[in-house]
Design a protein around this motif. Sequence first.
Motif, short mmCIF file in Angstrom:
data_model
loop_
_atom_site.label_atom_id
_atom_site.label_comp_id
_atom_site.label_asym_id
_atom_site.label_seq_id
_atom_site.Cartn_x
_atom_site.Cartn_y
_atom_site.Cartn_z
N VAL A 38 0.34 9.44 -10.02
CA VAL A 38 1.39 8.69 -10.64
C VAL A 38 2.22 7.86 -9.70
CG1 VAL A 38 3.06 8.61 -12.37
CG2 VAL A 38 1.22 10.18 -12.62
N THR A 39 1.96 6.49 -9.50
CA THR A 39 2.90 5.94 -8.66
C THR A 39 3.43 4.72 -9.47
OG1 THR A 39 1.01 4.22 -7.99
CG2 THR A 39 1.26 5.82 -6.73
N ILE B 177 0.16 1.57 -17.11
CA ILE B 177 0.23 2.43 -18.26
C ILE B 177 0.83 1.47 -19.47
CG2 ILE B 177 0.83 4.37 -19.55
CD1 ILE B 177 -1.66 4.71 -17.80
N ALA B 178 2.17 1.09 -18.90
CA ALA B 178 2.95 0.09 -19.91
C ALA B 178 2.31 -1.09 -20.38
CB ALA B 178 4.23 -0.23 -19.40
N PHE B 179 1.45 -1.80 -19.49
CA PHE B 179 0.80 -2.84 -19.78
C PHE B 179 -0.26 -2.51 -20.64
CE2 PHE B 179 2.59 -4.92 -15.78
CZ PHE B 179 3.26 -6.17 -16.30
N ILE B 180 -0.94 -1.55 -20.54
CA ILE B 180 -2.17 -1.32 -21.49
C ILE B 180 -1.75 -0.98 -22.86
CG2 ILE B 180 -3.66 0.54 -21.99
CD1 ILE B 180 -4.34 0.93 -18.86
N ILE B 181 -0.66 -0.22 -22.84
CA ILE B 181 0.03 0.23 -24.18
C ILE B 181 0.30 -1.14 -24.99
CG2 ILE B 181 1.97 1.21 -25.56
CD1 ILE B 181 1.77 3.32 -23.14
N ILE B 182 1.00 -2.04 -24.26
CA ILE B 182 1.48 -3.36 -24.86
C ILE B 182 0.11 -4.18 -25.29
CG2 ILE B 182 2.69 -5.39 -24.32
CD1 ILE B 182 4.60 -3.98 -22.62
N ALA B 183 -0.73 -4.12 -24.48
CA ALA B 183 -1.94 -5.03 -24.74
C ALA B 183 -2.61 -4.38 -26.08
CB ALA B 183 -2.89 -4.90 -23.83
N VAL B 184 -2.82 -3.14 -25.96
CA VAL B 184 -3.43 -2.73 -26.97
C VAL B 184 -2.86 -2.75 -28.43
CG1 VAL B 184 -4.16 -0.23 -28.04
CG2 VAL B 184 -4.71 -0.66 -25.76
N THR C 204 0.92 -1.24 0.03
CA THR C 204 -0.14 -0.16 0.02
C THR C 204 0.75 1.32 -0.14
OG1 THR C 204 -0.22 -0.11 2.45
CG2 THR C 204 -1.85 -0.98 1.22
N GLY C 205 2.11 1.22 0.27
CA GLY C 205 2.96 2.25 0.31
C GLY C 205 3.26 2.83 -1.18
N ALA C 206 3.65 4.05 -1.27
CA ALA C 206 4.11 4.57 -2.56
C ALA C 206 5.36 5.25 -2.44
CB ALA C 206 2.99 5.42 -2.85
N TYR C 207 6.25 4.71 -3.11
CA TYR C 207 7.66 5.71 -3.19
C TYR C 207 7.59 6.87 -3.87
CZ TYR C 207 10.21 1.52 -1.28
OH TYR C 207 10.55 0.33 -0.74
N ILE C 208 6.76 6.92 -4.91
CA ILE C 208 6.59 8.23 -5.74
C ILE C 208 4.95 8.32 -5.66
CG2 ILE C 208 8.72 7.90 -7.08
CD1 ILE C 208 6.77 7.11 -9.54
N ASN C 209 4.85 9.56 -5.83
CA ASN C 209 3.37 10.05 -5.98
C ASN C 209 3.38 11.28 -6.85
OD1 ASN C 209 0.46 9.77 -5.79
ND2 ASN C 209 0.51 10.78 -3.77
N TRP C 210 3.83 11.28 -7.96
CA TRP C 210 4.10 12.37 -8.88
C TRP C 210 2.41 13.10 -9.08
CZ3 TRP C 210 7.67 9.46 -12.45
CH2 TRP C 210 8.55 9.22 -11.86
N PHE C 211 2.29 14.26 -9.02
CA PHE C 211 1.13 14.95 -9.59
C PHE C 211 -0.16 14.43 -8.80
CE2 PHE C 211 3.40 14.49 -13.48
CZ PHE C 211 3.83 15.72 -13.54
#
Length: 141
Positions: free
Chosen positions: A113-114, A121-128, A103-110
Amino acid sequence: MEKRLENMLLAVWTVSLVATAGSLYFSEVRGYIPCEMCWYQRILMYPIVVIGAVAYFRKDFRAAAYTLALSVIGGMISLYHYGIQKLPALQDSAPACGQVSCTGAYINWFGFVTIPFLALIAFIIIAVISFLMLKRQKETN
C-alpha cells in the motif's frame, strides 16, 4: 430511484474528499513532497470534490460523466505510478520526475500500500459509482 442516485453522488463526493484530504495530509502535515505523477493525480482528483459537491446539491446526476472521465484518467496514471514503484521492469524505464523520484515510496504499508495505490483505489471506487450512476440514468430514461 432518485434517492439512490443522490446517495451515489454523495459517495463520489465523500471518496474524493477523503482522497483529497489524505493527499493534503501527506504533503502538508507529514511533509512528503509530491512527485510529478502525484501532482497529475491531484489535478484529476481535486476537481471531483467540487463537481461532486455541486452535483449533489443541485441533484445533477449528469455530473457522473465528468467524474467518470476524470477518475478513469486519474486511475490510469495511478496504476502506472504504482507500477513504476513496484515492478522492476517499469522502474528501469521510469521517466525522470524532477525534484522527487516517482519510483520512491514514502509509505509502504503491508508491503504493497503506497500513496499511488491509495489514489488508485479512490479512482476505481469513483469510476465504478459514476458508471453505475450513468447506467441507472439510462435505465430510467
